[in-house]
Design an enzyme around this catalytic site. Structure first.
Site, mmCIF file in Angstrom:
data_model
loop_
_atom_site.group_PDB
_atom_site.id
_atom_site.type_symbol
_atom_site.label_atom_id
_atom_site.label_comp_id
_atom_site.label_asym_id
_atom_site.label_seq_id
_atom_site.Cartn_x
_atom_site.Cartn_y
_atom_site.Cartn_z
ATOM 1 N N CYS A 12 0.836 -1.215 0.000
ATOM 2 C CA CYS A 12 0.000 0.000 0.000
ATOM 3 C C CYS A 12 0.872 1.266 0.000
ATOM 4 C CB CYS A 12 -0.897 -0.065 1.238
ATOM 5 S SG CYS A 12 -1.710 1.472 1.656
ATOM 6 N N CYS A 44 0.094 3.889 2.629
ATOM 7 C CA CYS A 44 0.541 3.412 3.948
ATOM 8 C C CYS A 44 2.005 3.776 4.177
ATOM 9 C CB CYS A 44 0.388 1.893 4.054
ATOM 10 S SG CYS A 44 -1.322 1.310 3.923
#
Length: 109
Positions: free
Chosen positions: A31, A34
């Site tokens: 991600c 993230c």
């Protein structure tokens, strides 16, 4: 305090039983947002020092906890105080936005 890693087996002990506000970053390796939020959380951790606890939970490695907390998108930040969810945000957030979600819960600490 340093940012801690939590998992399916220690989540309740480290997060729900903490006497501090705990910000849990639900994330995954793949991600991109993230990865972008990680340095922001490190800055917040340094600034607020021992007033809060920041924990990271990898959703791919800990599907039981992710499912239990109904994580549908990442990054998701869940804010826990006294074992209860007091705030949730999904997606990349700027530092000032995260701080504005954290600060109201510090006055009771």
């Amino acid at each position: 305090m340093a940012i801690i890693q939590v998992n399916d087996s220690n989540f309740d002990e480290k997060v729900l039983q903490s006497d501090k506000l705990v910000v849990v970053d639900f994330w995954a390796e793949w991600c991109a947002p993230c990865r972008l939020i990680a340095p922001i959380l490190e800055e917040i951790d340094k600034e607020l020092n021992d007033q809060i606890l920041i924990a990271k939970l990898n959703v791919d490695e800990n599907p039981v906890t992710a499912a239990k907390h109904q994580i549908m998108g990442i990054p998701t930040m869940k804010f826990f105080k006294g074992g209860k969810t007091v705030n949730v945000t999904v997606g990349l957030q700027p530092k000032n936005q995260l701080l504005s979600m954290i600060k109201p819960h510090l006055q009771n600490a």
